[in-house]
Design a protein around this motif. Structure first.
Motif: not given
Length: 242
Positions: A36-64
């Protein structure tokens, strides 16, 4: 009465099962790693975030692990500190080199790995964002980031499938950043003479109007003076004749 209620109960159970299945499919389809965001300009700079949801009911996400595309190298990649996580950066050789601010870079970031502190991580029902700054963005139509999500129980979700334009979303889609061509903007240097010309024209019009106004004022004063002199003459002539 019992015979009438049984079909209604069966229908209600059937509807509930269908709703559960639909909601379950919707949840599983939407709960994947995104950028996020999902769109940007070629040749430019930007701040992006990788959004990681946890899909497990019992375990935690420990590495990405986020793999940057080899066919679209980025000259500069920096990460933002995430509390409770450490990040390691891996690089690879780039041929041909990537030009950044007039310098030729022979290395580019190939992989970012965030690791949670002991007893930490993304808990069930939560999500975490991992911000990065990137640029200049390559001259390509998209960047596909293949991501591995490791859980505390050892399971790994592999978000590595590349979506096809116009096709259905894959079961384990990789995050995609769409890149668009930068719009051509008017050059300030090119527009400066036109602006100067407009200013000169305005000044010329203003000067002409001022000149005409002054001339009219002078003419009016002269008319008043001449009229006054003529009036005085008409007053004096009868006095001199008597």
């Amino acid at each position: 009465m019992i015979r009438l209620r049984r079909p209604a109960t069966a229908a209600a159970l059937t509807l509930a099962a269908v709703a559960t299945a639909v909601l379950g499919l919707a949840g599983s389809a939407s709960a994947h790693v995104t950028v996020n965001p999902t769109e940007a300009k070629q040749g430019g700079y930007g701040r992006f975030a990788f959004r990681v949801p946890n899909e497990s009911d019992t375990a935690s996400t420990t590495k990405v692990e986020v793999n940057l595309p080899e066919n679209a190298p980025v000259g500069s990649v920096s990460t933002m500190p995430v509390p409770g996580w450490t990040v390691t950066v891996e690089k690879r050789k780039v041929d041909p080199p990537v030009e950044v601010h007039g310098s030729q870079l022979t290395e580019a970031v190939s992989k970012l790995t965030w690791t949670a502190a002991p007893n930490g991580g993304v808990k069930p029902g939560e999500f975490q964002e991992f911000p990065v700054s990137m640029g200049p963005l390559p001259q390509t139509d998209r960047m596909v980031f293949k991501v591995l999500q490791t859980y505390s129980d050892g399971n790994i979700s592999r978000w590595i499938e590349e979506p096809t334009p116009g096709g259905e979303e894959p079961e384990n889609p990789a995050p995609v950043l769409t890149l668009t061509a930068a719009s051509a903007s008017a050059s300030p240097v090119a527009s400066a003479p036109a602006a100067a010309a407009d200013v000169d024209d305005d000044d010329a019009d203003t000067g002409a109007a001022t000149a005409f106004g002054v001339a009219g004022l002078v003419a009016g004063l002269a008319g008043l003076v001449l009229g006054g002199l003529a009036f005085l003459r008409t007053r004096r002539e009868p006095a001199s004749k008597s």
